[in-house]
Design a protein around this motif. Structure first.
Motif, PDB file in Angstrom:
ATOM      1  N   ASP A   1       0.815  -1.321  -0.062  1.00  0.00           N
ATOM      2  CA  ASP A   1      -0.077   0.057   0.049  1.00  0.00           C
ATOM      3  C   ASP A   1       0.896   1.176  -0.048  1.00  0.00           C
ATOM      4  O   ASP A   1       0.297   2.229  -0.343  1.00  0.00           O
ATOM      5  CB  ASP A   1      -0.851   0.236   1.278  1.00  0.00           C
ATOM      6  N   ASP A   2       2.117   1.127   0.378  1.00  0.00           N
ATOM      7  CA  ASP A   2       2.877   2.420   0.574  1.00  0.00           C
ATOM      8  C   ASP A   2       3.271   2.746  -0.667  1.00  0.00           C
ATOM      9  O   ASP A   2       3.750   2.110  -1.750  1.00  0.00           O
ATOM     10  CB  ASP A   2       3.841   2.289   1.405  1.00  0.00           C
ATOM     11  N   ALA A   3       3.536   4.151  -0.957  1.00  0.00           N
ATOM     12  CA  ALA A   3       3.849   4.668  -2.247  1.00  0.00           C
ATOM     13  C   ALA A   3       5.279   4.424  -2.610  1.00  0.00           C
ATOM     14  O   ALA A   3       5.632   4.180  -3.944  1.00  0.00           O
ATOM     15  CB  ALA A   3       3.690   6.153  -2.411  1.00  0.00           C
TER      16      ALA A   3
ATOM     17  N   GLU B   1       1.932   8.814 -12.049  1.00  0.00           N
ATOM     18  CA  GLU B   1       1.278   9.919 -11.585  1.00  0.00           C
ATOM     19  C   GLU B   1       0.601   9.590 -10.168  1.00  0.00           C
ATOM     20  O   GLU B   1       0.461  10.448  -9.430  1.00  0.00           O
ATOM     21  CB  GLU B   1       0.579  10.471 -12.510  1.00  0.00           C
ATOM     22  N   ASP B   2      -0.274   8.698 -10.395  1.00  0.00           N
ATOM     23  CA  ASP B   2      -1.152   8.373  -9.022  1.00  0.00           C
ATOM     24  C   ASP B   2      -0.197   7.788  -7.961  1.00  0.00           C
ATOM     25  O   ASP B   2      -0.396   8.295  -6.822  1.00  0.00           O
ATOM     26  CB  ASP B   2      -2.003   7.030  -9.447  1.00  0.00           C
ATOM     27  N   ILE B   3       0.878   7.112  -8.191  1.00  0.00           N
ATOM     28  CA  ILE B   3       1.998   6.826  -7.269  1.00  0.00           C
ATOM     29  C   ILE B   3       2.453   8.050  -6.683  1.00  0.00           C
ATOM     30  O   ILE B   3       2.793   8.190  -5.433  1.00  0.00           O
ATOM     31  CB  ILE B   3       2.972   5.954  -7.655  1.00  0.00           C
ATOM     32  N   VAL B   4       2.963   9.065  -7.522  1.00  0.00           N
ATOM     33  CA  VAL B   4       3.525  10.201  -6.996  1.00  0.00           C
ATOM     34  C   VAL B   4       2.730  10.967  -6.168  1.00  0.00           C
ATOM     35  O   VAL B   4       3.134  11.509  -5.053  1.00  0.00           O
ATOM     36  CB  VAL B   4       4.298  10.911  -8.164  1.00  0.00           C
ATOM     37  N   ALA B   5       1.561  11.133  -6.572  1.00  0.00           N
ATOM     38  CA  ALA B   5       0.339  11.917  -5.858  1.00  0.00           C
ATOM     39  C   ALA B   5       0.197  11.430  -4.678  1.00  0.00           C
ATOM     40  O   ALA B   5       0.006  12.008  -3.736  1.00  0.00           O
ATOM     41  CB  ALA B   5      -0.929  11.792  -6.742  1.00  0.00           C
TER      42      ALA B   5
ATOM     43  N   ALA C   1       1.332  13.439  -0.935  1.00  0.00           N
ATOM     44  CA  ALA C   1       0.145  13.523  -0.166  1.00  0.00           C
ATOM     45  C   ALA C   1       0.376  12.825   1.461  1.00  0.00           C
ATOM     46  O   ALA C   1       0.192  13.431   2.563  1.00  0.00           O
ATOM     47  CB  ALA C   1      -1.318  12.886  -0.566  1.00  0.00           C
ATOM     48  N   SER C   2       1.212  11.749   1.316  1.00  0.00           N
ATOM     49  CA  SER C   2       1.400  10.750   2.617  1.00  0.00           C
ATOM     50  C   SER C   2       2.806  11.524   3.207  1.00  0.00           C
ATOM     51  O   SER C   2       3.162  11.100   4.282  1.00  0.00           O
ATOM     52  CB  SER C   2       1.560   9.402   2.355  1.00  0.00           C
TER      53      SER C   2
END
Length: 206
Positions: free
Chosen positions: A88-90, A142-146, A150-151
């Protein structure tokens, strides 16, 4: 062109010699470029007749589009599998996405080079479809970076630019990678993953 794919891009599609045609087209476009390669070259490489080739693909543009579609489909599939298995972690998700991308480049280097160099010859619906496909690839990163921005896992103040830079660097690997280079497939994947995490200012890059 010195780059060579190490694995056939298209496996048995269940439609006669379609796979042979697509793999032959990839070789022809890689060796001669879109304008230099002819449909006759493709037919010869696939071991089929020119008339049979046109039964499958009505134009050279459609043939190129289908080659690039197969390449992008496999790349996206590999990315999703790698990311889904990373947790789950980016940061781990980014590491595995980069590794999967690099492994695809090594396995299908010629497809990546053709995709970069010859895509400009696509137009109309063929180009529009490819843009949609490439957007799906870009969205993974892009989704992973976002998520990481955020986290707090990624400390870069420019997440959108960073995502594009990571993708550009990965696509560029196909232009310079050589099978006889100093890095193995796994070492190259790990190197690029570390670069990406460093760019994103992740502590895991250390």
């Amino acid at each position: 062109m010195n780059a060579r794919s190490t694995v056939s891009l298209v496996g048995d599609t269940g439609r006669g010699n379609e796979a042979a045609i697509l793999n032959a087209a990839l070789e022809a476009f890689g060796a001669k470029g879109f304008h230099g390669a002819s449909m006759r070259d493709v037919a010869r490489g696939a071991g089929t007749s020119l008339s049979n080739l046109y039964n499958y693909f009505p134009s050279k543009s459609r043939l190129l589009a289908e080659v690039l579609r197969h390449a992008n489909d496999e790349l996206v599939t590999r990315l999703h599998v790698a990311v889904d298995e990373a947790g789950d972690d980016a940061a781990p998700r980014m590491r595995e996405a980069v590794r999967a991308y690099v492994r695809f480049v090594v396995d299908h280097q010629l497809a990546m080079v053709v995709s970069t160099n010859e895509v400009r010859y696509l137009a109309g619906e063929d180009r529009e479809r490819l843009v949609v496909d490439r957007d799906a690839t870009q969205a993974v990163f892009e989704d992973i970076v976002a998520q990481g921005a955020a986290s707090g896992e990624f400390r870069t103040p420019h997440p959108a630019d960073a995502a594009r830079t990571v993708l550009s660097a990965l696509a560029g690997v196909a232009q310079w990678y050589r099978p006889d280079g100093r890095l193995s497939r796994g070492q190259l994947a790990e190197q690029q993953a570390r670069y990406a995490l460093a760019l994103l200012e992740s502590p895991l890059a250390r």
